[in-house]
Design a protein around this motif. Structure first.
Motif, short mmCIF file in Angstrom:
data_model
loop_
_atom_site.label_atom_id
_atom_site.label_comp_id
_atom_site.label_asym_id
_atom_site.label_seq_id
_atom_site.Cartn_x
_atom_site.Cartn_y
_atom_site.Cartn_z
N LEU A 184 -3.76 -56.89 105.61
CA LEU A 184 -3.04 -58.15 105.76
C LEU A 184 -2.18 -58.11 107.00
N LYS A 185 -1.91 -59.28 107.57
CA LYS A 185 -1.04 -59.40 108.73
C LYS A 185 -0.34 -60.75 108.66
N LYS A 186 0.53 -61.00 109.61
CA LYS A 186 1.24 -62.27 109.65
C LYS A 186 0.24 -63.42 109.61
N GLY A 187 0.47 -64.38 108.71
CA GLY A 187 -0.41 -65.54 108.59
C GLY A 187 -1.50 -65.39 107.55
N SER A 188 -1.74 -64.18 107.03
CA SER A 188 -2.78 -63.96 106.02
C SER A 188 -2.40 -64.64 104.71
N LEU A 189 -3.39 -65.21 104.05
CA LEU A 189 -3.17 -65.85 102.75
C LEU A 189 -3.34 -64.81 101.65
N ALA A 190 -2.37 -64.72 100.77
CA ALA A 190 -2.40 -63.70 99.71
C ALA A 190 -1.92 -64.30 98.40
N GLY A 191 -2.45 -63.77 97.31
CA GLY A 191 -2.01 -64.10 95.97
C GLY A 191 -1.24 -62.91 95.41
N ILE A 192 -0.04 -63.15 94.94
CA ILE A 192 0.83 -62.09 94.44
C ILE A 192 1.06 -62.30 92.96
N ASP A 193 0.80 -61.28 92.18
CA ASP A 193 1.10 -61.30 90.74
C ASP A 193 2.14 -60.21 90.52
N GLY A 194 3.29 -60.59 90.01
CA GLY A 194 4.33 -59.59 89.84
C GLY A 194 5.51 -60.12 89.06
N ARG A 195 6.65 -59.48 89.26
CA ARG A 195 7.86 -59.84 88.53
C ARG A 195 9.03 -59.85 89.51
N LEU A 196 10.06 -60.59 89.16
CA LEU A 196 11.28 -60.60 89.97
C LEU A 196 12.16 -59.43 89.58
N GLN A 197 12.76 -58.82 90.58
CA GLN A 197 13.68 -57.71 90.32
C GLN A 197 14.86 -57.84 91.27
N SER A 198 16.05 -57.67 90.74
CA SER A 198 17.25 -57.74 91.58
C SER A 198 17.81 -56.34 91.77
N ARG A 199 18.43 -56.15 92.92
CA ARG A 199 19.11 -54.89 93.22
C ARG A 199 20.27 -55.20 94.15
N SER A 200 21.19 -54.31 94.26
CA SER A 200 22.31 -54.51 95.17
C SER A 200 22.56 -53.22 95.94
N PHE A 201 23.13 -53.38 97.13
CA PHE A 201 23.45 -52.23 97.96
C PHE A 201 24.62 -52.60 98.85
N GLU A 202 25.18 -51.60 99.51
CA GLU A 202 26.29 -51.82 100.42
C GLU A 202 25.75 -51.83 101.83
N ASN A 203 26.02 -52.92 102.57
CA ASN A 203 25.49 -53.03 103.94
C ASN A 203 26.36 -52.25 104.92
N GLN A 204 26.04 -52.35 106.21
CA GLN A 204 26.74 -51.56 107.23
C GLN A 204 28.21 -51.95 107.38
N GLU A 205 28.54 -53.19 107.03
CA GLU A 205 29.95 -53.62 107.09
C GLU A 205 30.71 -53.25 105.82
N GLY A 206 30.06 -52.63 104.86
CA GLY A 206 30.71 -52.22 103.63
C GLY A 206 30.74 -53.29 102.56
N LYS A 207 30.02 -54.39 102.77
CA LYS A 207 29.97 -55.47 101.78
C LYS A 207 28.81 -55.25 100.82
N ARG A 208 29.04 -55.64 99.56
CA ARG A 208 28.00 -55.52 98.53
C ARG A 208 27.02 -56.68 98.72
N VAL A 209 25.72 -56.39 98.82
CA VAL A 209 24.68 -57.39 99.02
C VAL A 209 23.73 -57.33 97.83
N LYS A 210 23.45 -58.49 97.26
CA LYS A 210 22.50 -58.57 96.14
C LYS A 210 21.20 -59.17 96.66
N VAL A 211 20.08 -58.56 96.30
CA VAL A 211 18.77 -58.99 96.76
C VAL A 211 17.86 -59.19 95.55
#
Length: 165
Positions: A60-87
């Motif tokens: 796959l590359k940029k522009g490729s059409l894909a079907g994704i089967d999966g689940r959502l997952q959240s995580r958090s980490f501390e970025n370079q400025e020391g702030k907590r980021v949730k993804v």
């Protein structure tokens, strides 16, 4: 389940234990238009692991059409400025390639979204259990002699019993 186009080439990395992981994002069109008549899209970050990650990075590359089967997952980490980021990311359990390998993501052609394999009718893609079946087939030029429905100038003799309707 999501169907969309990759917004950038997949990034393949390996964990310290040697497990492959690929990150990519897809743009998924909304099924309706806004007040200006334009179609908007949502963007989702995706993560895929192990052999599927290597195959995604290879095929796959940029522009490729894909079907994704999966689940959502959240995580958090501390970025370079020391702030907590949730993804929030899509943890892909299976990825299906929805157009031929030689396609440039122009929106045309493709194998269509299929339950068992995602690369046309002859396989090459991921099965429901997430294992990769075979390398995607290359398109072959067709020969008119192979087409039983080609117009060779003779009338076609079809009885009503042969028609499905």
């Amino acid at each position: 389940m999501l169907v969309g186009r990759l917004t950038h080439d997949p990034e393949l990395r390996y964990t310290p234990n040697g497990v492959a992981v690929a990150n990519f994002s897809i743009a998924v069109n909304r099924p309706f238009t806004n007040q200006q008549g334009e179609r908007e899209a949502d963007f989702f970050s995706c993560v895929v692991w192990r052999k599927q990650a290597e195959n995604v990075a290879n095929y796959l590359k940029k522009g490729s059409l894909a079907g994704i089967d999966g689940r959502l997952q959240s995580r958090s980490f501390e970025n370079q400025e020391g702030k907590r980021v949730k993804v929030v990311e899509v943890q892909a359990e299976s990825v299906q390639f929805l157009e031929p390998r030689n396609s440039q993501g122009s929106g045309g052609g493709g194998g269509g979204f299929q339950q068992g394999g995602g690369y046309g009718q002859s396989g090459g893609g991921y099965s429901q259990n997430g294992s990769y079946s075979q390398e995607p087939p290359q398109r072959q030029s067709s020969n008119l002699n192979d087409d039983p429905f080609s117009n060779d100038g003779k009338p076609i003799d079809i009885s009503d019993d042969d028609l499905p309707f």
